[in-house]
Design an enzyme around this catalytic site. Structure first.
Site, short mmCIF file in Angstrom:
data_model
loop_
_atom_site.label_atom_id
_atom_site.label_comp_id
_atom_site.label_asym_id
_atom_site.label_seq_id
_atom_site.Cartn_x
_atom_site.Cartn_y
_atom_site.Cartn_z
N ASP A 70 15.97 61.78 -7.17
CA ASP A 70 16.98 61.91 -6.11
C ASP A 70 17.76 60.61 -5.90
O ASP A 70 18.72 60.59 -5.13
CB ASP A 70 16.31 62.29 -4.78
CG ASP A 70 15.57 63.61 -4.85
OD1 ASP A 70 16.12 64.56 -5.44
OD2 ASP A 70 14.44 63.68 -4.33
N CYS A 127 28.30 32.45 23.44
CA CYS A 127 29.20 33.60 23.57
C CYS A 127 29.62 34.11 22.20
O CYS A 127 29.28 33.53 21.17
CB CYS A 127 30.43 33.23 24.38
SG CYS A 127 31.52 32.10 23.49
N ASP A 136 13.15 62.64 -1.87
CA ASP A 136 11.92 61.84 -1.84
C ASP A 136 11.51 61.29 -3.19
O ASP A 136 10.54 60.53 -3.28
CB ASP A 136 10.77 62.70 -1.29
CG ASP A 136 10.25 63.69 -2.32
OD1 ASP A 136 11.09 64.30 -3.03
OD2 ASP A 136 9.02 63.84 -2.44
N ASP A 177 16.80 68.03 -1.02
CA ASP A 177 15.94 68.27 -2.18
C ASP A 177 14.87 69.27 -1.71
O ASP A 177 14.63 69.39 -0.52
CB ASP A 177 15.32 66.93 -2.59
CG ASP A 177 14.23 67.11 -3.64
OD1 ASP A 177 14.49 67.80 -4.62
OD2 ASP A 177 13.14 66.56 -3.43
N CYS A 188 31.40 31.73 20.00
CA CYS A 188 30.49 30.79 19.31
C CYS A 188 30.06 31.38 17.98
O CYS A 188 30.00 30.69 16.95
CB CYS A 188 29.24 30.52 20.15
SG CYS A 188 29.54 29.84 21.76
#
Length: 739
Positions: free
Chosen positions: A632, A20, A628, A432, A23
């Site tokens: 950036d 559970c 990308d 970008d 635990c």
């Protein structure tokens, strides 16, 4: 707790034996308090412990012993073997649980029938005792063992509640059966509650079985990804002979033959032949991609009709598929911010429930009259049974697991739960241009020279060959038949271009700002041509010596087919959109007009992108940055939600919290919708988990008894408790079928 430094090691281990959410809190707490541990996090839904520790101070064996001391265990085998062992353990556990559940139901049925309809038959009590004893003491023994382990460490979990409730009901019934006169002398009937004890355990075992099965379904995305890699490959030797090799034995540099319909085993580069390859499981795109010589292929993708050979470049853990699986596993195991509050509640939940049960008994004992003891005992048992921390513990992580898995299937890689939770709040997106809105494959469409000679072309090519800028590749490709020359003092000037010396003269390649900074003159003919190209949304770069511009070059980068649609979708969602580019104003304006972007900034240097993100954040915006390239990465790290294009640089993908594998911008609104759906599911789960306990516990305690004489049967409480966890997991699974 130790402080994180560069020597910190991060590892993930499966935790065995948890039943559970409490635990998970218990295992997390014991590891967190070990010397040398910087941070520890246990996810109940995935069953994993993620720990940051200092290897000079502690080690895996110490951590394992600590977890074992509170009744659980760590699986510390190496990763590939770990998966097989874990699957075997889960399979064995599921079979055992299934067998115990079936036997518990079979043995409980006669007890229920006798208890409800044939209470006065001869030897009713001994028969019920006979059938319920193996259910409680044999099939339910794990509840008592785990409760005892917790008690030794002065903690409690769901097993404690089950052990107390069924143990009290069973022992009370045995006492009433053997010492019935004790109650008869006091004018009371000696009731037995063997059916309650047996049926509670049967229902809880059934609930655990259904929960285990449902939890298995939440991680189906991982299983699908793992099933994409073939077990063997055909390797072509140097002499042309073919032999079969196990996937584990493939090395970088091996040449592999792929036949029609086969899965590609590792990442590599096509050396001969060609075919269309289905990359949908990686990118989410259904259209097969043509692969020719020198094209990249990826593990897990499926070859269509042709056959080809490719050289293995990345194998084992280095393949994109392996990295995706690792990323999805890490994300599914990470905790959303809301989960931290839930963990705290789950940690104190069991002691609070036990206190309520004791208080219930005391109030019944004082106010319940002649039957106060019996009814108080039953009410206390019912409180212990109905209270379920599992539903609470599963509410967030199961939704996160399904959400992250669904994202992976759609080609959206989500690195952590926090970004998935936060994406729904995004109200500003910064894009970008190159490689994000455009294809990122720039081509030279024109060169105008002031006074061309072969040597100036050689110098231009030699500078661009040393530059790392994407636009430089386009120039190199255009001048590939030109020879190069030896340059000195090459210097890359961030955000502007590059320069180098040849024969005591300095030459520059870059934007107009680079020329202006060095007081370089531009002839009218070149400027007019540059202006004309700018109006056509072409990027313009200049080549010059220390005195004047020698040529102007037009570079065009096509807008992606899906960019316009994606931008419309994002704006329709009410999100402010900004385009930042290092390109000149004319080109930026033309791209913005073609795509429908209202806000844009041109001539932006990499460090200024991050400043712009901060500026938006200071205005109260929740900002997503999409990029990308290496340029950036600072802005991606600054943004609240960072999204990298999968076809961009590795650095951008490392920094970003989300990656769009196909580099298709329409995946961004999809990611935001997925975030909204996941967070909505988490809220629904938490609402029902809290409401269930908020309504269930007072009814179990007997709050309705003074009004209408209603007392909740412990058996019904057991069924309700089992169903609460199953309903939460099932609600999370609904995410899979949402659009």
């Amino acid at each position: 707790m130790a402080t994180k430094d560069k020597n910190t090691v991060t590892q993930t281990f499966p935790v065995l034996g948890m039943t559970c959410a409490s635990c998970a809190s218990s295992a997390e707490s014991i590891v967190q308090h070990q010397e040398g541990v910087v941070n520890a996090s246990v996810n109940f839904a995935t069953g994993n412990l993620t720990v940051d520790y200092l290897p000079d101070t502690t080690n895996v064996e110490i951590l394992q012993k600590a977890v074992q001391s509170v009744g659980y265990d760590l699986l510390v085998e190496e990763e590939t073997k770990q998966r097989e062992t874990l699957e075997a353990i889960h399979e064995k556990k599921f079979k055992s649980l299934k067998a115990r559940t079936i036997w518990a139901i079979i043995l409980s049925l006669p007890v229920v029938v006798i208890g409800m309809f044939f209470m006065d038959m001869p030897y009713a009590d001994p028969i019920m005792w006979l059938f319920s004893t193996p259910v409680v003491l044999w099939l339910g023994k794990d509840f008592f063992i785990n409760a005892w382990k917790q008690a030794k460490h002065r903690s409690a979990n769901m097993d404690t509640l089950v052990a107390l409730s069924t143990g009290i009901a069973y022992l009370f019934s045995v006492f009433n059966m053997l010492f019935a006169d004790f109650w008869h002398q006091r004018g009371l009937h000696a009731h037995v509650y063997f059916e309650a004890a047996a049926v509670i355990i049967a229902f809880i075992l059934l609930g655990k079985l259904l929960e285990e099965k449902a939890k298995g379904n939440t991680s189906s995305a991982i299983k699908k990804l793992m099933g994409l890699q073939p077990k063997t490959v055909i390797v072509v030797e140097a002499d042309g002979t073919e032999r079969q090799k196990a996937i584990e034995d493939v090395n970088a540099g091996d040449v592999i033959l792929v036949k029609p319909g086969e899965k590609i085993a590792v990442d590599g580069m096509v050396t001969s032949g060609g075919s269309y390859v289905d990359e949908s499981m990686l990118s989410g795109e259904p259209v097969p991609v043509l692969k020719k010589e020198n094209e990249k292929v990826f593990a897990g993708t499926i070859n269509q009709k042709g056959s080809f050979q490719f050289k293995a470049v990345k194998v084992g853990k280095e393949t994109m598929l392996a990295q995706i699986i690792k990323m999805v596993q890490d994300a599914q195991g990470s905790k959303a911010p809301v989960q931290k509050l839930v963990d705290k509640i789950a940690g104190i939940f069991v002691p609070v429930v036990m206190s309520i049960a004791v208080l219930t008994f005391i109030l019944w004992f004082i106010l319940g009259g002649d039957n106060g003891v019996v009814q108080g005992l039953l009410a206390a048992v019912t409180v212990l049974v109905i209270a379920c921390p599992c539903a609470l513990g599963l509410a967030t992580p199961t939704a996160i697991m399904v959400g992250v898995g669904k994202g992976a299937e759609k080609g959206i890689l989500i690195k952590d739960a926090e970004s998935l939770e936060l994406a729904k709040k995004v109200n500003a997106i910064v894009l970008d241009k190159t490689g994000t809105i455009t294809e990122g494959r720039p081509e030279v469409t024109g060169i105008q020279w002031l006074d061309n000679d072969d040597m100036t072309e050689d110098i231009l090519l030699s500078i661009e060959k040393q530059s790392e800028h994407p636009l430089a590749e386009a120039v190199v490709k255009k001048l590939q038949n030109v020879s190069t020359t030896v340059l000195t003092n090459f210097d890359s000037i961030t955000g502007k271009g590059a320069k180098a010396d040849y024969n005591n003269e300095t030459y520059y390649v870059g934007n107009k700002k680079l020329l202006a900074d060095n007081s370089i003159s531009i002839a009218d003919t070149l400027q007019q041509q540059a202006d004309e190209w700018g109006k056509q949304s072409k990027t313009v770069i200049w080549f010059a010596n220390s005195k004047q511009a020698l040529s102007v070059i037009a570079i065009s980068d096509k807008i992606k087919q899906t960019s316009v649609q994606a931008i419309k979708e994002i704006q329709y969602m009410g999100i402010d959109l900004y385009m930042l580019t290092g390109d000149n104003d004319a080109t930026a304006k033309a791209i913005a007009e073609q795509t429908g972007i209202k806000h844009y900034k041109a001539d932006v240097l990499p460090q200024h992108k991050a400043d712009f993100v901060k500026e938006l954040q200071s205005k109260g915006k929740v900002v997503a940055m999409v990029g990308d390239g290496i340029n950036d990465s600072t802005a991606l790290a600054t943004a609240d939600v960072s999204i990298a294009m999968g076809k961009g640089s590795d650095i951008a993908m490392d920094v970003a919290k989300m990656t769009i594998i196909s580099s298709d911008l329409t995946k961004i609104p999809q990611a935001i919708r997925l975030s909204k759906q996941t967070v909505a599911t988490i809220k629904q789960n938490l609402f029902w988990a809290f409401i269930y306990n908020l309504i269930g516990i007072p009814i179990a305690a007997g709050i309705l008894y003074p009004i209408n004489g209603f007392l909740l049967d412990p058996m019904i409480a057991g069924a309700a408790m089992a169903l609460s966890s199953v309903s939460v997991v099932s609600n999370s699974l609904r995410l899979k079928w949402k659009k």
